[in-house]
Design a protein around this motif. Structure first.
Motif, PDB file in Angstrom:
ATOM      1  N   ALA A  66     -70.279 -42.189  22.693  1.00 34.49           N
ATOM      2  CA  ALA A  66     -69.567 -42.173  23.979  1.00 34.49           C
ATOM      3  C   ALA A  66     -69.202 -43.584  24.421  1.00 34.49           C
ATOM      4  O   ALA A  66     -68.144 -43.820  25.018  1.00 34.49           O
ATOM      5  CB  ALA A  66     -70.426 -41.488  25.041  1.00 34.49           C
ATOM      6  N   GLU A  67     -70.074 -44.530  24.130  1.00 31.40           N
ATOM      7  CA  GLU A  67     -69.829 -45.926  24.489  1.00 31.40           C
ATOM      8  C   GLU A  67     -68.583 -46.459  23.789  1.00 31.40           C
ATOM      9  O   GLU A  67     -67.703 -47.075  24.411  1.00 31.40           O
ATOM     10  CB  GLU A  67     -71.049 -46.767  24.119  1.00 31.40           C
ATOM     11  CG  GLU A  67     -70.922 -48.242  24.431  1.00 31.40           C
ATOM     12  CD  GLU A  67     -72.182 -49.002  24.026  1.00 31.40           C
ATOM     13  OE1 GLU A  67     -72.032 -50.147  23.563  1.00 31.40           O
ATOM     14  OE2 GLU A  67     -73.293 -48.449  24.155  1.00 31.40           O
ATOM     15  N   THR A  68     -68.498 -46.194  22.488  1.00 31.90           N
ATOM     16  CA  THR A  68     -67.348 -46.667  21.708  1.00 31.90           C
ATOM     17  C   THR A  68     -66.067 -45.980  22.155  1.00 31.90           C
ATOM     18  O   THR A  68     -65.006 -46.615  22.260  1.00 31.90           O
ATOM     19  CB  THR A  68     -67.581 -46.403  20.208  1.00 31.90           C
ATOM     20  OG1 THR A  68     -68.824 -46.978  19.820  1.00 31.90           O
ATOM     21  CG2 THR A  68     -66.461 -46.998  19.379  1.00 31.90           C
ATOM     22  N   ILE A  69     -66.146 -44.681  22.430  1.00 33.12           N
ATOM     23  CA  ILE A  69     -64.970 -43.929  22.875  1.00 33.12           C
ATOM     24  C   ILE A  69     -64.465 -44.484  24.218  1.00 33.12           C
ATOM     25  O   ILE A  69     -63.260 -44.681  24.409  1.00 33.12           O
ATOM     26  CB  ILE A  69     -65.298 -42.421  22.992  1.00 33.12           C
ATOM     27  CG1 ILE A  69     -65.506 -41.836  21.594  1.00 33.12           C
ATOM     28  CG2 ILE A  69     -64.172 -41.683  23.714  1.00 33.12           C
ATOM     29  CD1 ILE A  69     -66.016 -40.402  21.601  1.00 33.12           C
ATOM     30  N   SER A  70     -65.383 -44.744  25.136  1.00 38.39           N
ATOM     31  CA  SER A  70     -64.995 -45.295  26.436  1.00 38.39           C
ATOM     32  C   SER A  70     -64.329 -46.662  26.286  1.00 38.39           C
ATOM     33  O   SER A  70     -63.373 -46.999  26.994  1.00 38.39           O
ATOM     34  CB  SER A  70     -66.221 -45.417  27.343  1.00 38.39           C
ATOM     35  OG  SER A  70     -66.767 -44.153  27.631  1.00 38.39           O
ATOM     36  N   TYR A  71     -64.846 -47.445  25.371  1.00 40.29           N
ATOM     37  CA  TYR A  71     -64.279 -48.764  25.078  1.00 40.29           C
ATOM     38  C   TYR A  71     -62.846 -48.619  24.579  1.00 40.29           C
ATOM     39  O   TYR A  71     -61.936 -49.327  25.026  1.00 40.29           O
ATOM     40  CB  TYR A  71     -65.160 -49.450  24.051  1.00 40.29           C
ATOM     41  CG  TYR A  71     -64.675 -50.779  23.546  1.00 40.29           C
ATOM     42  CD1 TYR A  71     -64.834 -51.939  24.302  1.00 40.29           C
ATOM     43  CD2 TYR A  71     -64.078 -50.881  22.292  1.00 40.29           C
ATOM     44  CE1 TYR A  71     -64.421 -53.170  23.816  1.00 40.29           C
ATOM     45  CE2 TYR A  71     -63.660 -52.109  21.801  1.00 40.29           C
ATOM     46  CZ  TYR A  71     -63.825 -53.244  22.567  1.00 40.29           C
ATOM     47  OH  TYR A  71     -63.410 -54.460  22.087  1.00 40.29           O
ATOM     48  N   TYR A  72     -62.631 -47.691  23.657  1.00 35.64           N
ATOM     49  CA  TYR A  72     -61.287 -47.453  23.128  1.00 35.64           C
ATOM     50  C   TYR A  72     -60.338 -46.962  24.221  1.00 35.64           C
ATOM     51  O   TYR A  72     -59.167 -47.367  24.277  1.00 35.64           O
ATOM     52  CB  TYR A  72     -61.333 -46.411  22.006  1.00 35.64           C
ATOM     53  CG  TYR A  72     -61.624 -46.970  20.633  1.00 35.64           C
ATOM     54  CD1 TYR A  72     -60.807 -47.940  20.068  1.00 35.64           C
ATOM     55  CD2 TYR A  72     -62.715 -46.502  19.892  1.00 35.64           C
ATOM     56  CE1 TYR A  72     -61.064 -48.442  18.798  1.00 35.64           C
ATOM     57  CE2 TYR A  72     -62.981 -47.003  18.613  1.00 35.64           C
ATOM     58  CZ  TYR A  72     -62.151 -47.975  18.081  1.00 35.64           C
ATOM     59  OH  TYR A  72     -62.417 -48.471  16.814  1.00 35.64           O
ATOM     60  N   ILE A  73     -60.807 -46.069  25.069  1.00 36.83           N
ATOM     61  CA  ILE A  73     -59.955 -45.541  26.151  1.00 36.83           C
ATOM     62  C   ILE A  73     -59.461 -46.670  27.050  1.00 36.83           C
ATOM     63  O   ILE A  73     -58.288 -46.697  27.458  1.00 36.83           O
ATOM     64  CB  ILE A  73     -60.726 -44.481  26.967  1.00 36.83           C
ATOM     65  CG1 ILE A  73     -60.903 -43.198  26.150  1.00 36.83           C
ATOM     66  CG2 ILE A  73     -59.993 -44.166  28.279  1.00 36.83           C
ATOM     67  CD1 ILE A  73     -61.785 -42.151  26.801  1.00 36.83           C
ATOM     68  N   SER A  74     -60.334 -47.613  27.355  1.00 40.28           N
ATOM     69  CA  SER A  74     -59.938 -48.756  28.188  1.00 40.28           C
ATOM     70  C   SER A  74     -58.798 -49.526  27.544  1.00 40.28           C
ATOM     71  O   SER A  74     -57.804 -49.869  28.190  1.00 40.28           O
ATOM     72  CB  SER A  74     -61.137 -49.692  28.399  1.00 40.28           C
ATOM     73  OG  SER A  74     -62.213 -49.019  29.005  1.00 40.28           O
ATOM     74  N   TYR A  75     -58.951 -49.778  26.243  1.00 35.90           N
ATOM     75  CA  TYR A  75     -57.930 -50.558  25.549  1.00 35.90           C
ATOM     76  C   TYR A  75     -56.653 -49.760  25.286  1.00 35.90           C
ATOM     77  O   TYR A  75     -55.574 -50.346  25.128  1.00 35.90           O
ATOM     78  CB  TYR A  75     -58.483 -51.123  24.244  1.00 35.90           C
ATOM     79  CG  TYR A  75     -59.035 -52.520  24.421  1.00 35.90           C
ATOM     80  CD1 TYR A  75     -58.189 -53.601  24.646  1.00 35.90           C
ATOM     81  CD2 TYR A  75     -60.405 -52.753  24.384  1.00 35.90           C
ATOM     82  CE1 TYR A  75     -58.689 -54.876  24.828  1.00 35.90           C
ATOM     83  CE2 TYR A  75     -60.917 -54.033  24.567  1.00 35.90           C
ATOM     84  CZ  TYR A  75     -60.048 -55.089  24.793  1.00 35.90           C
ATOM     85  OH  TYR A  75     -60.534 -56.360  24.980  1.00 35.90           O
ATOM     86  N   CYS A  76     -56.753 -48.447  25.239  1.00 34.19           N
ATOM     87  CA  CYS A  76     -55.540 -47.625  25.109  1.00 34.19           C
ATOM     88  C   CYS A  76     -54.644 -47.808  26.336  1.00 34.19           C
ATOM     89  O   CYS A  76     -53.427 -47.964  26.211  1.00 34.19           O
ATOM     90  CB  CYS A  76     -55.906 -46.150  24.933  1.00 34.19           C
ATOM     91  SG  CYS A  76     -56.439 -45.703  23.269  1.00 34.19           S
ATOM     92  N   SER A  77     -55.244 -47.788  27.516  1.00 37.91           N
ATOM     93  CA  SER A  77     -54.466 -48.009  28.746  1.00 37.91           C
ATOM     94  C   SER A  77     -53.894 -49.420  28.768  1.00 37.91           C
ATOM     95  O   SER A  77     -52.737 -49.637  29.143  1.00 37.91           O
ATOM     96  CB  SER A  77     -55.334 -47.783  29.988  1.00 37.91           C
ATOM     97  OG  SER A  77     -55.659 -46.417  30.140  1.00 37.91           O
ATOM     98  N   TYR A  78     -54.713 -50.376  28.343  1.00 40.06           N
ATOM     99  CA  TYR A  78     -54.242 -51.762  28.293  1.00 40.06           C
ATOM    100  C   TYR A  78     -53.072 -51.897  27.317  1.00 40.06           C
ATOM    101  O   TYR A  78     -52.072 -52.557  27.615  1.00 40.06           O
ATOM    102  CB  TYR A  78     -55.392 -52.675  27.870  1.00 40.06           C
ATOM    103  CG  TYR A  78     -54.998 -54.116  27.719  1.00 40.06           C
ATOM    104  CD1 TYR A  78     -54.842 -54.946  28.827  1.00 40.06           C
ATOM    105  CD2 TYR A  78     -54.761 -54.660  26.460  1.00 40.06           C
ATOM    106  CE1 TYR A  78     -54.465 -56.278  28.691  1.00 40.06           C
ATOM    107  CE2 TYR A  78     -54.389 -55.984  26.304  1.00 40.06           C
ATOM    108  CZ  TYR A  78     -54.238 -56.785  27.421  1.00 40.06           C
ATOM    109  OH  TYR A  78     -53.867 -58.098  27.275  1.00 40.06           O
TER     110      TYR A  78
END
Length: 267
Positions: A66-78
């Motif tokens: 979940a930690e890695t997925i949340s990290y990716y989601i942040s960068y997807c928006s960026y």
């Protein structure tokens, strides 16, 4: 003819890609979804990657993934240029995973997203102030980071924007001849940003505002207000004895002295 064939083949590949993606969305193979989401992310197909990661997040909540997925989601928006959402996701990541190895980077990116949101100086500067606070928090928390010089540069740039915003706001009242409001705004600007590069102009406008307010006042208030303008004149010439505004300031002082000279100093 060759061009038409090329377009047809390209269109066929596009349809095939879309069809594969739609099948992936309906799939119950979460491992495959995660793998493909990472592939889409690495290919900078952030919309597709984000959609898959968003589906996977509640499934893996409570696990290390979940930690890695949340990290990716942040960068997807960026990656999509949606800095408001990206900043929100980076801040939410910090709250959810405060001990993560990605925490430092997420705090920096949160500040940087605020920086990217910071608008023209004539507009509301809430994101600018938030960016300064966030960069300062990062500096305080990670004082040995290699990003510190860059953070300080960003803070200086953002502070300059706030100084200019303050100057424009005060000057706006002065230009519209709203002298009581101008006096308050100019004094606040000088107080809030004593090292402003606009200090000389601000102080002159303050003198001019007090002079004009006195000149346009009813008789009962003129004497007091001319005295206030006189004090402002001395403050101005004491700090800027060679000011570009000196001749105008001296002309005001002549008028002030001429008016106040009518009164017996013993009264």
């Amino acid at each position: 003819m060759k061009k038409l064939i090329f377009i047809f083949v390209l269109f066929s590949f596009t349809l095939s890609g879309c069809s594969d993606y739609q099948k992936l969305l309906k799939s119950t193979d979460n491992s495959l979804k995660y793998k493909k989401a990472v592939e889409y992310y690495n290919s900078e197909e952030y919309v597709k990657a984000s959609t898959l990661f968003e589906e996977l997040l509640p499934i893996y909540r409570g696990t290390s993934k979940a930690e890695t997925i949340s990290y990716y989601i942040s960068y997807c928006s960026y990656g999509q240029g949606d800095y408001i959402s990206a900043g929100y996701y980076f801040r939410n990541f910090l709250k959810t995973f405060p001990d993560s190895p990605y925490s430092e980077e997420s705090l920096y990116m949160s500040a940087y997203c605020y920086y990217l949101e910071s608008p023209n100086a004539r507009l509301d500067q809430t994101p600018t102030a938030s960016a300064i606070d966030a960069f300062q928090l990062y500096i305080n928390r990670y004082p040995n980071s290699t990003r510190i010089p860059k953070c300080n540069d960003y803070i200086d740039e953002l502070q300059d924007k706030l100084v200019f915003k303050s100057y424009l706001s005060a000057k706006g009242y002065f230009d519209r001849e709203h002298y009581p409001s101008a006096i308050i705004a100019l004094q606040n600007s000088l107080k809030d940003y004593p090292g402003s590069s606009y200090r000389e102009d601000l102080m002159f406008m303050l003198l001019d505002s007090k002079y004009e307010l006195a000149y346009k006042s009813v008789v009962s208030k003129k004497r007091e207000r001319y005295n206030n303008a006189k004090e402002e004149y001395y403050s101005f010439v004491d700090e800027y004895p060679k000011s570009k505004h000196l001749k105008q300031a001296e002309k005001m002082m002549e008028d002030i002295e001429s008016y106040l000279g009518k009164f017996n100093t013993n009264n």
